[in-house]
Design an enzyme around this catalytic site. Structure first.
Site, PDB file in Angstrom:
ATOM      1  N   ASP A  40       0.815  -1.214   0.000  1.00 41.81           N
ATOM      2  CA  ASP A  40       0.000   0.000   0.000  1.00 41.81           C
ATOM      3  C   ASP A  40       0.855   1.273   0.000  1.00 41.81           C
ATOM      4  O   ASP A  40       0.404   2.346   0.396  1.00 41.81           O
ATOM      5  CB  ASP A  40      -0.953   0.018   1.200  1.00 41.81           C
ATOM      6  CG  ASP A  40      -0.221  -0.096   2.529  1.00 41.81           C
ATOM      7  OD1 ASP A  40       1.008  -0.314   2.514  1.00 41.81           O
ATOM      8  OD2 ASP A  40      -0.875   0.048   3.579  1.00 41.81           O
ATOM      9  N   HIS A 244      25.692   2.754 -17.597  1.00 37.96           N
ATOM     10  CA  HIS A 244      24.507   3.014 -16.777  1.00 37.96           C
ATOM     11  C   HIS A 244      24.620   2.343 -15.404  1.00 37.96           C
ATOM     12  O   HIS A 244      23.649   1.778 -14.885  1.00 37.96           O
ATOM     13  CB  HIS A 244      23.240   2.550 -17.504  1.00 37.96           C
ATOM     14  CG  HIS A 244      22.927   3.371 -18.716  1.00 37.96           C
ATOM     15  ND1 HIS A 244      22.188   2.890 -19.778  1.00 37.96           N
ATOM     16  CD2 HIS A 244      23.261   4.644 -19.046  1.00 37.96           C
ATOM     17  CE1 HIS A 244      22.086   3.835 -20.706  1.00 37.96           C
ATOM     18  NE2 HIS A 244      22.719   4.907 -20.281  1.00 37.96           N
ATOM     19  N   ASP A 261      27.552  10.907 -12.792  1.00 36.87           N
ATOM     20  CA  ASP A 261      26.575  11.407 -13.761  1.00 36.87           C
ATOM     21  C   ASP A 261      25.288  11.614 -12.980  1.00 36.87           C
ATOM     22  O   ASP A 261      24.605  10.640 -12.626  1.00 36.87           O
ATOM     23  CB  ASP A 261      26.399  10.382 -14.893  1.00 36.87           C
ATOM     24  CG  ASP A 261      25.521  10.902 -16.023  1.00 36.87           C
ATOM     25  OD1 ASP A 261      24.723  11.823 -15.790  1.00 36.87           O
ATOM     26  OD2 ASP A 261      25.625  10.360 -17.144  1.00 36.87           O
ATOM     27  N   ASP A 272      21.648  17.631 -16.281  1.00 35.99           N
ATOM     28  CA  ASP A 272      22.356  16.373 -16.563  1.00 35.99           C
ATOM     29  C   ASP A 272      23.844  16.692 -16.660  1.00 35.99           C
ATOM     30  O   ASP A 272      24.303  17.212 -17.676  1.00 35.99           O
ATOM     31  CB  ASP A 272      21.823  15.781 -17.870  1.00 35.99           C
ATOM     32  CG  ASP A 272      22.341  14.380 -18.149  1.00 35.99           C
ATOM     33  OD1 ASP A 272      23.133  13.870 -17.344  1.00 35.99           O
ATOM     34  OD2 ASP A 272      21.946  13.801 -19.179  1.00 35.99           O
ATOM     35  N   HIS A 351      28.727   5.559 -27.511  1.00 35.82           N
ATOM     36  CA  HIS A 351      27.445   6.267 -27.443  1.00 35.82           C
ATOM     37  C   HIS A 351      27.526   7.575 -28.222  1.00 35.82           C
ATOM     38  O   HIS A 351      28.594   7.992 -28.669  1.00 35.82           O
ATOM     39  CB  HIS A 351      27.028   6.512 -25.991  1.00 35.82           C
ATOM     40  CG  HIS A 351      28.014   7.318 -25.189  1.00 35.82           C
ATOM     41  ND1 HIS A 351      28.136   8.686 -25.290  1.00 35.82           N
ATOM     42  CD2 HIS A 351      28.913   6.942 -24.241  1.00 35.82           C
ATOM     43  CE1 HIS A 351      29.049   9.127 -24.456  1.00 35.82           C
ATOM     44  NE2 HIS A 351      29.564   8.096 -23.808  1.00 35.82           N
ATOM     45  N   HIS A 355      22.117  14.454 -26.287  1.00 35.48           N
ATOM     46  CA  HIS A 355      20.686  14.203 -26.493  1.00 35.48           C
ATOM     47  C   HIS A 355      19.931  15.474 -26.133  1.00 35.48           C
ATOM     48  O   HIS A 355      20.447  16.359 -25.434  1.00 35.48           O
ATOM     49  CB  HIS A 355      20.211  13.023 -25.623  1.00 35.48           C
ATOM     50  CG  HIS A 355      20.581  13.144 -24.167  1.00 35.48           C
ATOM     51  ND1 HIS A 355      19.909  13.962 -23.287  1.00 35.48           N
ATOM     52  CD2 HIS A 355      21.567  12.558 -23.448  1.00 35.48           C
ATOM     53  CE1 HIS A 355      20.462  13.861 -22.075  1.00 35.48           C
ATOM     54  NE2 HIS A 355      21.471  13.019 -22.149  1.00 35.48           N
ATOM     55  N   HIS A 362      16.163  12.655 -21.311  1.00 37.87           N
ATOM     56  CA  HIS A 362      16.323  12.376 -22.734  1.00 37.87           C
ATOM     57  C   HIS A 362      15.055  12.919 -23.393  1.00 37.87           C
ATOM     58  O   HIS A 362      14.064  12.205 -23.549  1.00 37.87           O
ATOM     59  CB  HIS A 362      16.506  10.872 -22.994  1.00 37.87           C
ATOM     60  CG  HIS A 362      17.770  10.336 -22.407  1.00 37.87           C
ATOM     61  ND1 HIS A 362      17.813   9.263 -21.556  1.00 37.87           N
ATOM     62  CD2 HIS A 362      19.054  10.741 -22.530  1.00 37.87           C
ATOM     63  CE1 HIS A 362      19.057   9.025 -21.181  1.00 37.87           C
ATOM     64  NE2 HIS A 362      19.830   9.909 -21.756  1.00 37.87           N
ATOM     65  N   GLU A 385      28.380  15.332 -24.211  1.00 40.87           N
ATOM     66  CA  GLU A 385      28.954  14.369 -23.271  1.00 40.87           C
ATOM     67  C   GLU A 385      29.836  13.317 -23.929  1.00 40.87           C
ATOM     68  O   GLU A 385      29.508  12.129 -23.929  1.00 40.87           O
ATOM     69  CB  GLU A 385      27.834  13.683 -22.481  1.00 40.87           C
ATOM     70  CG  GLU A 385      26.700  13.114 -23.342  1.00 40.87           C
ATOM     71  CD  GLU A 385      25.675  12.364 -22.508  1.00 40.87           C
ATOM     72  OE1 GLU A 385      26.074  11.488 -21.720  1.00 40.87           O
ATOM     73  OE2 GLU A 385      24.485  12.676 -22.659  1.00 40.87           O
ATOM     74  N   TYR A 389      36.078   4.924 -22.543  1.00 43.42           N
ATOM     75  CA  TYR A 389      35.921   3.856 -21.558  1.00 43.42           C
ATOM     76  C   TYR A 389      36.827   2.693 -21.992  1.00 43.42           C
ATOM     77  O   TYR A 389      36.554   2.038 -23.000  1.00 43.42           O
ATOM     78  CB  TYR A 389      34.465   3.403 -21.483  1.00 43.42           C
ATOM     79  CG  TYR A 389      33.494   4.572 -21.463  1.00 43.42           C
ATOM     80  CD1 TYR A 389      33.122   5.182 -20.269  1.00 43.42           C
ATOM     81  CD2 TYR A 389      32.985   5.079 -22.661  1.00 43.42           C
ATOM     82  CE1 TYR A 389      32.252   6.261 -20.257  1.00 43.42           C
ATOM     83  CE2 TYR A 389      32.120   6.164 -22.662  1.00 43.42           C
ATOM     84  CZ  TYR A 389      31.758   6.753 -21.458  1.00 43.42           C
ATOM     85  OH  TYR A 389      30.905   7.833 -21.461  1.00 43.42           O
ATOM     86  N   ARG A 407      33.963  10.450 -18.575  1.00 40.29           N
ATOM     87  CA  ARG A 407      32.938  11.179 -19.336  1.00 40.29           C
ATOM     88  C   ARG A 407      32.839  12.588 -18.753  1.00 40.29           C
ATOM     89  O   ARG A 407      32.938  12.768 -17.531  1.00 40.29           O
ATOM     90  CB  ARG A 407      31.584  10.466 -19.269  1.00 40.29           C
ATOM     91  CG  ARG A 407      30.502  11.141 -20.106  1.00 40.29           C
ATOM     92  CD  ARG A 407      29.271  10.256 -20.334  1.00 40.29           C
ATOM     93  NE  ARG A 407      28.546   9.897 -19.123  1.00 40.29           N
ATOM     94  CZ  ARG A 407      28.546   8.697 -18.576  1.00 40.29           C
ATOM     95  NH1 ARG A 407      29.284   7.716 -19.111  1.00 40.29           N
ATOM     96  NH2 ARG A 407      27.852   8.440 -17.488  1.00 40.29           N
ATOM     97  N   GLU A 409      30.262  15.957 -19.142  1.00 41.63           N
ATOM     98  CA  GLU A 409      28.954  16.323 -19.715  1.00 41.63           C
ATOM     99  C   GLU A 409      28.467  17.650 -19.167  1.00 41.63           C
ATOM    100  O   GLU A 409      28.513  17.900 -17.966  1.00 41.63           O
ATOM    101  CB  GLU A 409      27.932  15.230 -19.392  1.00 41.63           C
ATOM    102  CG  GLU A 409      26.530  15.525 -19.879  1.00 41.63           C
ATOM    103  CD  GLU A 409      25.557  14.417 -19.525  1.00 41.63           C
ATOM    104  OE1 GLU A 409      24.499  14.316 -20.167  1.00 41.63           O
ATOM    105  OE2 GLU A 409      25.858  13.636 -18.587  1.00 41.63           O
TER     106      GLU A 409
END
Length: 439
Positions: A40, A244, A261, A272, A351, A355, A362, A385, A389, A407, A409
């Protein structure tokens, strides 16, 4: 009630959408449903982005109907009624009268009466704009209303003959940000930048990835941002090579990099930001070399964000710098053109460079118009970004490079002259990061 986006702007958005709708049509946009977390207990409610864009109304169990030419008002909201007993348990409700007064809607009704009222509004309209497939339960309700009308055709009813996806019209509007939208995104970027700076300082004390995540969330909340824009990524060491990664449970080890990130939402508008920094406060020679390549790639990509360039220009600019850097470091061989043509960079950069950004992290909007990349125009917001890697299991590269994941960004808005970076409040050069962590 929204404080950055004025009520009149929501009304203007509804007007613009109705101008693009066919004559004798109706648009039906449901609010986000509440989701059960366990038994609940509900997940924290977050409004559907399309519904938020058109209303600013933050309650579940609501439906917006836009009916161009309706004599008694074109913007109609169905929402929960005021209920003092229920509000004692669950908090204040705006109610239909409050929706008209506070949100500038033309008309409003109790959502409990929607089955009796909305079919009559659909009747006689030739086309229904609706987000098909987004909520299966609500899809069924809409079809049931149409079935009721079809059952009355012999009595003179006129059911709609066409259902059209709402997204094409609405999402093209959402792609271009207004001054107040940019202000909300800039505020989110400012808060997120503060959080990243504090996380960098916190890393010097040791601990675990979740300690840094806690620093992020605390800073978001402390500055009035009630939620993250997406699950925070805090990847230490080789976890930074997982795009991710969200477990955020590993310890921080001396000599490792940490990739964060993370960004917050302000009035549902996302930020972001990604930064990568050394736990020790000082980059090793190998980390420094790879980091500088990524930073140079980001500078090149940001420089390519300007009106008249197309969507892929920043990616192409970043890709050339990244590929050239990998060759210079001895990780790849040959020429830049050959390495790009053969996609030799793919194991290290898999990647895109950005975006769209807005109410969704996104965000909506086509990247191509027909077969051509979309041209960048003032008001478009995007991330930049690039990253590299180098997998710890990649035996094709020298061991000294393995396990380095970086990375960088930032959030960028296209302006008339070029672009504006909304997230400059967090350092990103090697010297700036090492100086901040030395404080």
């Amino acid at each position: 009630m929204s404080s950055i986006i004025p009520v009149k702007e929501f009304a203007e958005r509804r007007r613009k959408l109705m101008e693009r709708m066919a004559p004798d049509s109706i648009a039906i946009i449901p609010a986000a449903p509440e989701r059960v977390r366990n038994r609940d207990v509900l997940h924290p409610f977050r409004q559907d982005s399309d519904f938020q864009y058109l209303t600013g109304f933050g309650e579940p169990e609501a439906v917006l109907a836009l009916i161009p030419g309706r004599e008694h008002g074109e913007s109609v909201l169905f929402c929960k009624e005021r209920n003092p007993e229920k509000e004692l348990w669950d908090g204040f409700l705006v109610g239909p009268e409050g929706a008209i007064e506070r949100y500038g809607l033309d008309d409003a009704f109790p959502v409990a009466d929607i089955d009796d009222i909305l079919p009559g509004m659909i009747e006689g309209r030739s086309r229904v704009y609706y987000p098909l497939g987004k909520d299966q339960g609500f899809d069924t309700r809409v079809m049931d209303w149409v079935k009721v009308l079809r059952s009355k055709v012999k009595s003179g009813a006129h059911p709609p003959g066409e259902f059209v996806s709402l997204e094409h019209l609405l999402h093209d509007l959402r792609l271009y940000k207004s001054a107040s939208e940019i202000k909300a995104m800039a505020r989110a970027g400012e808060i997120s930048a503060k959080a990243h700076c504090l996380a960098m300082k916190r890393a010097r004390k040791g601990g675990s990835e979740y300690n840094l995540e806690a620093e992020l969330i605390h800073t978001f909340m402390d500055h009035g941002a009630r939620s993250t824009a997406y699950p925070s990524i805090v990847g230490a060491g080789t976890n930074g090579c997982i795009l991710h990664y969200i477990e955020n449970m590993a310890p921080l080890k001396e000599g490792d990099l940490v990739l964060i990130d993370a960004g917050c939402e302000v009035e549902c508008y996302a930020s972001d930001i990604t930064r990568t920094f050394p736990v020790s406060g000082t980059f090793s020679p190998e980390q420094r070399a790879v980091y500088q390549v990524v930073l140079d790639a980001q500078y090149a990509a940001i420089d390519a964000v300007r009106p008249g360039n197309h969507w892929n220009h920043p990616h192409e600019a970043a890709l050339r710098v990244l590929t050239g850097g990998l060759i210079e470091l001895g990780i790849l061989s040959g020429t830049v053109d050959d390495a790009i043509a053969s996609e030799a960079f793919k194991p290290f950069f898999m990647h895109r460079t950005g975006h769209w950004l807005g109410l969704d992290v996104h965000d909506v909007g086509d990247y191509k118009v027909g077969d051509a990349w979309r041209l960048l125009e003032p008001g478009m917001a995007l991330t930049v970004e690039p990253g590299l890697y180098i997998s710890p299991s990649n035996t094709d590269v020298d061991e000294k490079w393995r396990g380095i994941g970086i990375r960088i960004e930032d959030d960028v808005v296209v302006t008339k002259e070029g672009c504006r970076v909304l997230t400059e409040g967090v350092p990103k050069t090697i010297e700036e990061i090492e100086a901040l962590m030395a404080e």
